[in-house]
Design a protein around this motif. Structure first.
Motif, PDB file in Angstrom:
ATOM      1  N   PHE A 168       0.826  -1.205   0.000  1.00 43.62           N
ATOM      2  CA  PHE A 168       0.000   0.000   0.000  1.00 43.62           C
ATOM      3  C   PHE A 168       0.862   1.257   0.000  1.00 43.62           C
ATOM      4  N   ALA A 169       1.981   1.231   0.721  1.00 42.12           N
ATOM      5  CA  ALA A 169       2.896   2.372   0.709  1.00 42.12           C
ATOM      6  C   ALA A 169       3.474   2.564  -0.700  1.00 42.12           C
ATOM      7  N   PHE A 170       3.828   1.475  -1.353  1.00 39.35           N
ATOM      8  CA  PHE A 170       4.372   1.564  -2.708  1.00 39.35           C
ATOM      9  C   PHE A 170       3.326   2.115  -3.676  1.00 39.35           C
ATOM     10  N   VAL A 171       2.099   1.642  -3.566  1.00 35.02           N
ATOM     11  CA  VAL A 171       1.019   2.130  -4.435  1.00 35.02           C
ATOM     12  C   VAL A 171       0.771   3.613  -4.183  1.00 35.02           C
ATOM     13  N   LEU A 172       0.796   4.027  -2.929  1.00 34.70           N
ATOM     14  CA  LEU A 172       0.608   5.438  -2.585  1.00 34.70           C
ATOM     15  C   LEU A 172       1.673   6.305  -3.258  1.00 34.70           C
ATOM     16  N   LEU A 173       2.922   5.908  -3.125  1.00 37.21           N
ATOM     17  CA  LEU A 173       4.012   6.676  -3.728  1.00 37.21           C
ATOM     18  C   LEU A 173       3.958   6.628  -5.256  1.00 37.21           C
ATOM     19  N   ALA A 174       3.711   5.448  -5.810  1.00 32.74           N
ATOM     20  CA  ALA A 174       3.677   5.309  -7.268  1.00 32.74           C
ATOM     21  C   ALA A 174       2.471   6.016  -7.875  1.00 32.74           C
ATOM     22  N   ALA A 175       1.365   6.074  -7.146  1.00 32.54           N
ATOM     23  CA  ALA A 175       0.197   6.804  -7.646  1.00 32.54           C
ATOM     24  C   ALA A 175       0.473   8.301  -7.675  1.00 32.54           C
ATOM     25  N   THR A 176       1.335   8.765  -6.778  1.00 30.36           N
ATOM     26  CA  THR A 176       1.692  10.173  -6.753  1.00 30.36           C
ATOM     27  C   THR A 176       2.638  10.507  -7.894  1.00 30.36           C
ATOM     28  N   TYR A 177       3.700   9.702  -8.041  1.00 26.71           N
ATOM     29  CA  TYR A 177       4.652   9.913  -9.135  1.00 26.71           C
ATOM     30  C   TYR A 177       5.377   8.612  -9.449  1.00 26.71           C
ATOM     31  N   ASN A 178       5.550   8.351 -10.730  1.00 30.70           N
ATOM     32  CA  ASN A 178       6.371   7.254 -11.216  1.00 30.70           C
ATOM     33  C   ASN A 178       6.803   7.598 -12.638  1.00 30.70           C
ATOM     34  N   PRO A 179       7.756   6.868 -13.202  1.00 34.12           N
ATOM     35  CA  PRO A 179       8.278   7.240 -14.519  1.00 34.12           C
ATOM     36  C   PRO A 179       7.325   6.984 -15.688  1.00 34.12           C
ATOM     37  N   THR A 180       6.234   6.309 -15.452  1.00 37.75           N
ATOM     38  CA  THR A 180       5.256   6.105 -16.525  1.00 37.75           C
ATOM     39  C   THR A 180       4.324   7.312 -16.570  1.00 37.75           C
ATOM     40  N   GLY A 181       3.406   7.318 -17.476  1.00 37.38           N
ATOM     41  CA  GLY A 181       2.435   8.402 -17.549  1.00 37.38           C
ATOM     42  C   GLY A 181       1.257   8.207 -16.618  1.00 37.38           C
ATOM     43  N   TRP A 182       1.238   7.102 -15.898  1.00 35.73           N
ATOM     44  CA  TRP A 182       0.102   6.757 -15.050  1.00 35.73           C
ATOM     45  C   TRP A 182       0.355   7.149 -13.603  1.00 35.73           C
ATOM     46  N   ASN A 183       0.257   8.456 -13.328  1.00 35.46           N
ATOM     47  CA  ASN A 183       0.392   8.952 -11.963  1.00 35.46           C
ATOM     48  C   ASN A 183      -0.375  10.255 -11.835  1.00 35.46           C
ATOM     49  N   LEU A 184      -0.744  10.576 -10.609  1.00 35.17           N
ATOM     50  CA  LEU A 184      -1.575  11.755 -10.375  1.00 35.17           C
ATOM     51  C   LEU A 184      -0.848  13.046 -10.714  1.00 35.17           C
ATOM     52  N   THR A 185       0.440  13.104 -10.466  1.00 33.08           N
ATOM     53  CA  THR A 185       1.191  14.321 -10.750  1.00 33.08           C
ATOM     54  C   THR A 185       1.109  14.688 -12.228  1.00 33.08           C
ATOM     55  N   ARG A 186       1.435  13.745 -13.079  1.00 35.94           N
ATOM     56  CA  ARG A 186       1.420  14.011 -14.520  1.00 35.94           C
ATOM     57  C   ARG A 186      -0.011  14.228 -15.021  1.00 35.94           C
ATOM     58  N   TRP A 187      -0.929  13.367 -14.590  1.00 34.18           N
ATOM     59  CA  TRP A 187      -2.307  13.490 -15.040  1.00 34.18           C
ATOM     60  C   TRP A 187      -2.904  14.811 -14.579  1.00 34.18           C
ATOM     61  N   GLY A 188      -2.635  15.186 -13.338  1.00 36.24           N
ATOM     62  CA  GLY A 188      -3.176  16.431 -12.808  1.00 36.24           C
ATOM     63  C   GLY A 188      -2.644  17.651 -13.539  1.00 36.24           C
ATOM     64  N   MET A 189      -1.365  17.626 -13.890  1.00 38.43           N
ATOM     65  CA  MET A 189      -0.785  18.758 -14.620  1.00 38.43           C
ATOM     66  C   MET A 189      -1.388  18.877 -16.017  1.00 38.43           C
ATOM     67  N   GLU A 190      -1.669  17.746 -16.647  1.00 39.20           N
ATOM     68  CA  GLU A 190      -2.235  17.766 -17.997  1.00 39.20           C
ATOM     69  C   GLU A 190      -3.719  18.106 -18.011  1.00 39.20           C
ATOM     70  N   ASN A 191      -4.424  17.790 -16.937  1.00 40.33           N
ATOM     71  CA  ASN A 191      -5.884  17.931 -16.925  1.00 40.33           C
ATOM     72  C   ASN A 191      -6.391  18.917 -15.879  1.00 40.33           C
ATOM     73  N   TRP A 192      -5.527  19.759 -15.350  1.00 36.16           N
ATOM     74  CA  TRP A 192      -5.905  20.662 -14.275  1.00 36.16           C
ATOM     75  C   TRP A 192      -7.089  21.535 -14.652  1.00 36.16           C
ATOM     76  N   GLU A 193      -7.056  22.140 -15.801  1.00 34.36           N
ATOM     77  CA  GLU A 193      -8.115  23.087 -16.177  1.00 34.36           C
ATOM     78  C   GLU A 193      -9.446  22.402 -16.453  1.00 34.36           C
ATOM     79  N   THR A 194      -9.424  21.205 -17.003  1.00 29.58           N
ATOM     80  CA  THR A 194     -10.679  20.531 -17.339  1.00 29.58           C
ATOM     81  C   THR A 194     -11.163  19.595 -16.239  1.00 29.58           C
TER      82      THR A 194
END
Length: 132
Positions: free
Chosen positions: A10-36
Motif C-alpha cells: 500500500f505504501a508503494f502504491v501510494l508513492l507510485a500513484a503520486t509519481y512514477n516514470p510512466t504516464g500513469w500517476n496523479l502528478t502528470r495526469w493532474g498537470m495535464e488535466n488541471w483546467e478541465t
C-alpha cells in the motif's frame, strides 16, 4: 509477514500513484488535466494526502525521523553493495526512480509495522496518549 507485505504494498502504491516514470500517476495526469478536471484532481490529491498523513504519522510515531533516516541509509548502503558487486546498474533514470520508490515505500512500510515488531520482540504494547 503477510501484514508487512500488505502495508508495504500500500505504501508503494501510494508513492507510485503520486509519481512514477510512466504516464500513469496523479502528478502528470493532474498537470495535464488541471483546467478541465480540477475537482477530480483535487479530490484524488486529497485522498493521497490522507494516505500520506496516515503513513507518515504512524512512521514518525513508531520509529521517528532518526529511524526513517537510518532505514534509508541501510537501504542505500545495501544498494551501494549491489552496485559495487556489479549486480545492478544505476545508469537508467527510469530504473533509479523505481528503486527510489521501493526504498521510500520500504521506510513507510517498516514505520507502519514497527509497533507490531516491537510488541513481538519485547512483549510490550504501544499505546497512544489519550487526553481526558
Amino acid at each position: 509477514m503477510v501484514g508487512f507485505g500488505i502495508r508495504w504494498a500500500f505504501a508503494f502504491v501510494l508513492l507510485a500513484a503520486t509519481y512514477n516514470p510512466t504516464g500513469w500517476n496523479l502528478t502528470r495526469w493532474g498537470m495535464e488535466n488541471w483546467e478541465t478536471q480540477m475537482p477530480l484532481t483535487l479530490f484524488l490529491g486529497l485522498l493521497l494526502l490522507v494516505g500520506y498523513i496516515i503513513y507518515l504519522r504512524a512512521t514518525l510515531r513508531s520509529i521517528g525521523l532518526f529511524g526513517m533516516v537510518l532505514i534509508l541509509l541501510i537501504a542505500a548502503t545495501f544498494l551501494w553493495v549491489l552496485y559495487d558487486y556489479g549486480w545492478i546498474s544505476l545508469e537508467d533514470p527510469t530504473v533509479n526512480t523505481w528503486i527510489g520508490l521501493a526504498l521510500m515505500s520500504l521506510v513507510l512500510g517498516i514505520g507502519l509495522n514497527w509497533s507490531h515488531v516491537r510488541r513481538r520482540l519485547s512483549g510490550q504494547s504501544d499505546i497512544d496518549d489519550v487526553d481526558e
